[in-house]
Write an enzyme that holds these catalytic residues in place. Structure first.
Site, PDB file in Angstrom:
ATOM      1  N   ARG A 228      86.219 -16.400  20.011  1.00  0.00           N
ATOM      2  CA  ARG A 228      86.759 -15.300  20.810  1.00  0.00           C
ATOM      3  C   ARG A 228      87.936 -14.673  20.085  1.00  0.00           C
ATOM      4  NH1 ARG A 228      82.703 -15.174  23.107  1.00  0.00           N
ATOM      5  NH2 ARG A 228      82.234 -15.403  25.323  1.00  0.00           N
ATOM      6  N   HIS A 276      80.761  -8.810  16.834  1.00  0.00           N
ATOM      7  CA  HIS A 276      80.416  -9.784  17.885  1.00  0.00           C
ATOM      8  C   HIS A 276      78.889  -9.934  18.018  1.00  0.00           C
ATOM      9  CE1 HIS A 276      82.009 -11.770  21.816  1.00  0.00           C
ATOM     10  NE2 HIS A 276      80.860 -12.321  21.448  1.00  0.00           N
TER      11      HIS A 276
HETATM   12  P1  NDP Z   1      81.329 -26.173  24.298  1.00  0.00           P
HETATM   13  O1  NDP Z   1      81.993 -26.120  25.614  1.00  0.00           O
HETATM   14  O2  NDP Z   1      80.010 -26.852  24.183  1.00  0.00           O
HETATM   15  O3  NDP Z   1      82.298 -26.860  23.220  1.00  0.00           O
HETATM   16  C1  NDP Z   1      83.660 -26.642  23.177  1.00  0.00           C
HETATM   17  C2  NDP Z   1      84.309 -27.582  22.179  1.00  0.00           C
HETATM   18  O4  NDP Z   1      85.674 -27.186  22.011  1.00  0.00           O
HETATM   19  C3  NDP Z   1      84.312 -29.023  22.636  1.00  0.00           C
HETATM   20  O5  NDP Z   1      84.082 -29.893  21.553  1.00  0.00           O
HETATM   21  C4  NDP Z   1      85.738 -29.216  23.162  1.00  0.00           C
HETATM   22  O6  NDP Z   1      86.251 -30.527  23.070  1.00  0.00           O
HETATM   23  C5  NDP Z   1      86.505 -28.321  22.200  1.00  0.00           C
HETATM   24  N1  NDP Z   1      87.799 -27.938  22.792  1.00  0.00           N
HETATM   25  C6  NDP Z   1      88.050 -27.270  23.946  1.00  0.00           C
HETATM   26  N2  NDP Z   1      89.366 -27.140  24.144  1.00  0.00           N
HETATM   27  C7  NDP Z   1      89.969 -27.750  23.114  1.00  0.00           C
HETATM   28  C8  NDP Z   1      91.314 -27.965  22.762  1.00  0.00           C
HETATM   29  N3  NDP Z   1      92.332 -27.533  23.519  1.00  0.00           N
HETATM   30  N4  NDP Z   1      91.567 -28.638  21.628  1.00  0.00           N
HETATM   31  C9  NDP Z   1      90.565 -29.104  20.849  1.00  0.00           C
HETATM   32  N5  NDP Z   1      89.253 -28.932  21.124  1.00  0.00           N
HETATM   33  C10 NDP Z   1      88.967 -28.255  22.244  1.00  0.00           C
HETATM   34  O7  NDP Z   1      81.230 -24.657  23.792  1.00  0.00           O
HETATM   35  P2  NDP Z   1      80.122 -24.002  22.826  1.00  0.00           P
HETATM   36  O8  NDP Z   1      80.062 -24.795  21.591  1.00  0.00           O
HETATM   37  O9  NDP Z   1      78.851 -23.774  23.559  1.00  0.00           O
HETATM   38  O10 NDP Z   1      80.750 -22.555  22.582  1.00  0.00           O
HETATM   39  C11 NDP Z   1      82.026 -22.364  22.013  1.00  0.00           C
HETATM   40  C12 NDP Z   1      82.447 -20.902  22.143  1.00  0.00           C
HETATM   41  O11 NDP Z   1      81.704 -20.069  21.264  1.00  0.00           O
HETATM   42  C13 NDP Z   1      82.188 -20.257  23.507  1.00  0.00           C
HETATM   43  O12 NDP Z   1      83.178 -20.642  24.452  1.00  0.00           O
HETATM   44  C14 NDP Z   1      82.228 -18.779  23.190  1.00  0.00           C
HETATM   45  O13 NDP Z   1      83.521 -18.272  23.368  1.00  0.00           O
HETATM   46  C15 NDP Z   1      81.844 -18.718  21.699  1.00  0.00           C
HETATM   47  N6  NDP Z   1      80.586 -17.976  21.478  1.00  0.00           N
HETATM   48  C16 NDP Z   1      80.592 -16.874  20.656  1.00  0.00           C
HETATM   49  C17 NDP Z   1      79.428 -16.188  20.391  1.00  0.00           C
HETATM   50  C18 NDP Z   1      79.392 -15.043  19.456  1.00  0.00           C
HETATM   51  O14 NDP Z   1      78.358 -14.355  19.328  1.00  0.00           O
HETATM   52  N7  NDP Z   1      80.445 -14.757  18.714  1.00  0.00           N
HETATM   53  C19 NDP Z   1      78.155 -16.584  21.003  1.00  0.00           C
HETATM   54  C20 NDP Z   1      78.250 -17.769  21.843  1.00  0.00           C
HETATM   55  C21 NDP Z   1      79.437 -18.429  22.060  1.00  0.00           C
HETATM   56  P3  NDP Z   1      85.644 -31.730  23.964  1.00  0.00           P
HETATM   57  O15 NDP Z   1      84.253 -31.942  23.407  1.00  0.00           O
HETATM   58  O16 NDP Z   1      86.526 -32.860  23.707  1.00  0.00           O
HETATM   59  O17 NDP Z   1      85.605 -31.243  25.370  1.00  0.00           O
HETATM   60  C1  OXD Z   2      78.735 -15.648  24.432  1.00  0.00           C
HETATM   61  C2  OXD Z   2      78.900 -14.503  23.525  1.00  0.00           C
HETATM   62  O1  OXD Z   2      79.731 -16.236  24.888  1.00  0.00           O
HETATM   63  O2  OXD Z   2      77.908 -13.782  23.255  1.00  0.00           O
HETATM   64  O3  OXD Z   2      77.581 -16.013  24.700  1.00  0.00           O
HETATM   65  O4  OXD Z   2      79.996 -14.275  23.018  1.00  0.00           O
END
Ligand code: NDP
Ligand code: OXD
Length: 313
Positions: A228, A276
């Site tokens: 993001r 994006h």
């Molecule tokens: P998940 O919820 O599966 O994974 C999030 C990870 O981040 C987990 O390992 C979590 O740790 C870690 N995390 C969260 N907060 C912290 C913190 N404060 N410190 C350290 N680690 C942290 O999310 P996804 O993998 O599915 O997606 C990640 C992001 O990707 C989405 O939220 C979205 O914003 C972005 N995205 C972007 C897209 C694009 O086209 N650019 C498309 C799709 C998604 P823990 O495992 O310990 O909980």
């Molecule tokens: C999502 C994205 O969060 O497209 O799926 O950014």
């Protein structure tokens, strides 16, 4: 009859509606302008909902998020208390890992350096490191980060990861929590951000942290942000790309989207901008995923991938 309401902005709401109607003939699938009783809507499927999107939806069983990231949804001023199910999908994950692999490989092969040399008609033989001598640090080891880690490991990269709680992914050195953040950065040549945007992670990609990355890669460390725009301080990135604190950056997301034409990021030859598009939700797999969830839930099964509002993801 179960009712599903679609409320999508900036995507093909009509197309999604048609597919849902084919996939769920036993469900009444409606759009905003259709004639329906809001109090009888069971599920609402949303992307960038308008302020009035949830008004009158008093009988909701779940909010279904077209996006994997729910940061914007959680800021909605009139978000109902119903559980929020986010998108977790093999196709989305594969595309994100494709993006990460493409950017990481490009930087490991010192693409920026050779592009500059080409423009200057300069023949300089410096040698890119082997993948096995390049450490990729992945912030966030969830659905996306864990897959990207495995794909990079398969290509021979050294992979370290950072998450909130400790993770065990074979071949990945895991760092967890704030206490281990600096050690994670010190082990990272190419940093990949796949964190959710929460109060804890807002602005995490900033000048001070760039200075803590390992300085082993020719030209300087690199950041790749496909999570993001709120994670990054763009003024800091511009400064770091200019003064060599960072060698290069690949950015798919921005503080303001679309990225304003006046942003200096567009013009930097060591910054790679994409609009994006790293991983866009696929209509086929999306309808399959959410239809299966609705059907299972109507049959009494629990909802999967429900986000934790307190954590923010
Ligand atoms: P998940 O919820 O599966 O994974 C999030 C990870 O981040 C987990 O390992 C979590 O740790 C870690 N995390 C969260 N907060 C912290 C913190 N404060 N410190 C350290 N680690 C942290 O999310 P996804 O993998 O599915 O997606 C990640 C992001 O990707 C989405 O939220 C979205 O914003 C972005 N995205 C972007 C897209 C694009 O086209 N650019 C498309 C799709 C998604 P823990 O495992 O310990 O909980
Ligand atoms: C999502 C994205 O969060 O497209 O799926 O950014």
């Amino acid at each position: 009859m179960t009712t599903l309401l679609l409320h999508l902005s900036d995507v093909d709401e009509a197309g999604w509606t048609e597919r849902y109607r084919e996939a769920l003939p036993e469900v009444r699938v409606v759009r905003r302008d259709d004639d329906y009783d809001p109090a009888r809507v069971d599920y609402v499927f949303v992307w960038k909902p308008t302020p009035e999107a949830f008004d009158g939806l008093s009988g909701l069983k779940a909010v279904l998020s077209l996006g994997a990231g729910v940061d914007a949804l959680l800021k909605h001023p009139r978000l109902p208390q119903a559980p929020i199910v986010r998108f977790v999908d093999a196709d989305l994950t594969e595309k994100m890992s494709d993006y990460v692999v493409a950017q990481v490989t490009m930087h490991q092969r010192l693409f920026t350096r050779f592009c500059r040399d080409q423009r200057a008609r300069r023949w300089t033989q410096i040698y890119p490191p082997a993948a096995s001598n390049t450490k990729v640090g992945i912030m966030g080891l969830g659905a996306l980060g864990a897959d990207a880690a495995r794909r990079l490991l398969g290509l021979g990269f050294g992979v370290v990861g950072w998450s909130r709680t400790a993770k065990a992914i074979e071949g990945v050195t895991n760092f967890a929590g704030e206490a281990e953040f600096d050690a994670f950065l010190a082990a990272t040549d190419i940093l990949v951000c796949l964190l959710p945007l929460t109060p804890d992670t807002t602005g995490i990609l900033n000048y001070e942290m760039f200075g803590k990355l390992r300085r082993k890669l020719d030209g300087g460390p690199v950041i790749v942000n496909a999570a993001r725009g709120g994670h990054q301080r763009e003024a800091d990135i511009i400064k770091a790309l200019d003064d060599g604190t960072l060698g290069a950056a690949s950015l798919d997301v921005f503080e303001v989207e679309p990225l304003p034409a006046a942003s200096p990021l567009w013009g930097l030859d060591n910054c790679y901008v994409t609009p994006h598009i790293a991983a866009i939700s696929n209509i086929e797999t999306g309808v399959r995923y959410f239809s299966a969830i609705i059907r299972a839930h109507e049959a009494g099964k629990p909802l999967p991938n429900v986000i934790d509002r307190a954590r923010g993801y």
